[in-house]
Scaffold this motif. Structure first.
Motif, PDB file in Angstrom:
ATOM      1  N   PHE A  77       0.947  -1.257  -0.114  1.00 17.20           N
ATOM      2  CA  PHE A  77      -0.038   0.190   0.054  1.00 17.20           C
ATOM      3  C   PHE A  77       0.768   1.194   0.117  1.00 17.20           C
ATOM      4  O   PHE A  77       1.604   1.435   0.902  1.00 17.20           O
ATOM      5  CB  PHE A  77      -0.948   0.050   1.068  1.00 17.20           C
ATOM      6  CG  PHE A  77      -1.869   1.092   1.314  1.00 17.20           C
ATOM      7  CD1 PHE A  77      -2.892   1.372   0.408  1.00 17.20           C
ATOM      8  CD2 PHE A  77      -1.600   2.194   2.250  1.00 17.20           C
ATOM      9  CE1 PHE A  77      -3.707   2.591   0.379  1.00 17.20           C
ATOM     10  CE2 PHE A  77      -2.462   3.177   2.551  1.00 17.20           C
ATOM     11  CZ  PHE A  77      -3.517   3.256   1.293  1.00 17.20           C
ATOM     12  N   SER A  78       0.826   2.173  -0.994  1.00 17.06           N
ATOM     13  CA  SER A  78       1.604   3.105  -1.399  1.00 17.06           C
ATOM     14  C   SER A  78       0.851   4.578  -0.931  1.00 17.06           C
ATOM     15  O   SER A  78       1.475   5.721  -0.913  1.00 17.06           O
ATOM     16  CB  SER A  78       2.231   3.040  -2.519  1.00 17.06           C
ATOM     17  OG  SER A  78       1.138   3.341  -3.583  1.00 17.06           O
ATOM     18  N   GLY A  79      -0.533   4.555  -1.022  1.00 18.50           N
ATOM     19  CA  GLY A  79      -1.478   5.524  -1.216  1.00 18.50           C
ATOM     20  C   GLY A  79      -1.777   6.011  -2.668  1.00 18.50           C
ATOM     21  O   GLY A  79      -2.272   7.119  -2.895  1.00 18.50           O
ATOM     22  N   GLY A  80      -1.128   5.318  -3.499  1.00 18.20           N
ATOM     23  CA  GLY A  80      -1.384   5.693  -4.942  1.00 18.20           C
ATOM     24  C   GLY A  80      -2.935   4.934  -5.439  1.00 18.20           C
ATOM     25  O   GLY A  80      -3.477   4.323  -4.299  1.00 18.20           O
ATOM     26  N   LYS A  81      -3.404   5.415  -6.545  1.00 18.15           N
ATOM     27  CA  LYS A  81      -4.630   5.302  -6.747  1.00 18.15           C
ATOM     28  C   LYS A  81      -5.098   3.616  -6.982  1.00 18.15           C
ATOM     29  O   LYS A  81      -6.119   3.325  -6.661  1.00 18.15           O
ATOM     30  CB  LYS A  81      -4.998   5.863  -8.394  1.00 18.15           C
ATOM     31  CG  LYS A  81      -4.461   5.253  -9.406  1.00 18.15           C
ATOM     32  CD  LYS A  81      -4.928   5.877 -10.686  1.00 18.15           C
ATOM     33  CE  LYS A  81      -4.293   5.245 -11.936  1.00 18.15           C
ATOM     34  NZ  LYS A  81      -3.030   4.748 -11.991  1.00 18.15           N
TER      35      LYS A  81
END
Length: 310
Positions: free
Chosen positions: A43-47
């Protein structure tokens, strides 16, 4: 600059197929939870990871995710992305594990050829160290087949050997919805629940489900320079070189990653609906249009994946 949003065209774009894609993703997430002892969601915080997290929320419920969230941080990520990552993890009551490439550099397991070298490829080392530390046996990732040629080759359940390597000629058959999840000690799987989605599907889903995103995905003014056919954001990590002209453009990011190799595209799209229409007309994949680290050769991604990259 883009033309105004044509809402007649937008209303004609069907999103009925999203139910089937969402159902498949939820099924795969539940399969991972049932088949493995120590999975984690990258989980990167990207879409893409936010869409996957939305599906996980539907699969298991808020505060009930059966696996932690894991991010491998290069230390060169956009602050807006990191802030949104932390916000969503807190909102869902999820455990967030962050491991840093800089710590691998301090240990000497990662060595840069030059100080300004992109750290993105070196995430593989830190990731494999995290797998060993937590004994993860499955890592859930947000890669999609439409992004890049090497990713198009990969199975949904992608087996990795005891060295964390991907062998494209040694992938297991996936017939119907039957997945072979057997592993030997030290091996693990990378699982890609949204593998069958496209960039357009992702944005249609974001629009339908009102999925929140970091503001960088939408149009904003930013200082950029033109380099190798891409727009490079001006930052302390990516300063202009001699002879390069700094321009202020209205841009957005189609994908987010290490600042040193992630580029925006010129766009006035300010909402998910705008981006759905814009995506209908693009002819270059998001990685091909925005990632400098993928432009070294056609085989660059496949080489990194064989070495353990996401």
């Amino acid at each position: 600059m883009n033309a105004p949003v044509n809402h007649d065209v937008l209303s004609a774009v069907s999103n009925r197929h999203l139910d089937a894609l969402e159902e498949e993703t939820i099924f795969i997430l539940r399969e991972v939870a049932a088949a493995f002892e120590r999975p984690a969601l990258l989980f990167s915080g990207g879409k893409d990871s936010l869409v996957m997290l939305k599906c996980a929320e539907k699969a298991f419920g808020v505060g009930r995710l059966p696996f932690p969230l894991l991010m491998i941080d290069t230390g060169h990520n956009f602050p807006e992305m990191i802030a949104y990552r932390d916000q969503r993890a807190q909102e869902l009551g999820a455990e967030l594990i962050v491991r840093n490439v800089e710590d691998s550099m301090a240990r000497g397991t990662v060595r840069l050829a030059r100080p300004d070298e992109p750290r993105n490829p070196h995430q593989a080392v830190t990731l494999l160290e995290a797998i060993d530390e937590f004994r993860f046996d499955a890592l859930i990732g947000g890669a999609r087949r439409d992004e890049e040629k090497a990713r198009a080759k990969e199975r949904i359940f992608s087996h990795r050997d005891s060295f964390g390597q991907w062998q494209p000629k040694d992938q297991r058959p996936e017939l119907w919805t039957l997945f072979n999840t057997r592993i030997a000690p030290g091996e693990h799987f990378r699982v890609f629940p949204i593998s069958n989605w496209t960039e357009l599907d992702v944005w249609q889903y974001i629009a339908r489900e009102n999925v929140g995103l970091p503001s960088l995905y939408y149009a904003h003014e930013r200082e950029v320079i033109e380099r190798r056919g891409l727009l490079v954001p001006v930052s302390p990590l990516t300063p202009p070189k001699d002879g390069e002209q700094v321009q202020t453009r209205t841009v957005r990011f189609r994908t987010l990653g290490d600042i040193t190799c992630t580029c925006p595209v010129e766009s006035s799209a300010a909402t998910p609906a705008d981006i759905v229409l814009e995506t209908l007309t693009v002819q270059v994949s998001e990685r091909g249009a925005t990632r400098m680290d993928d432009k070294t050769s056609d085989a660059s991604m496949e080489k990194r994946k064989k070495e353990g990259y996401f």
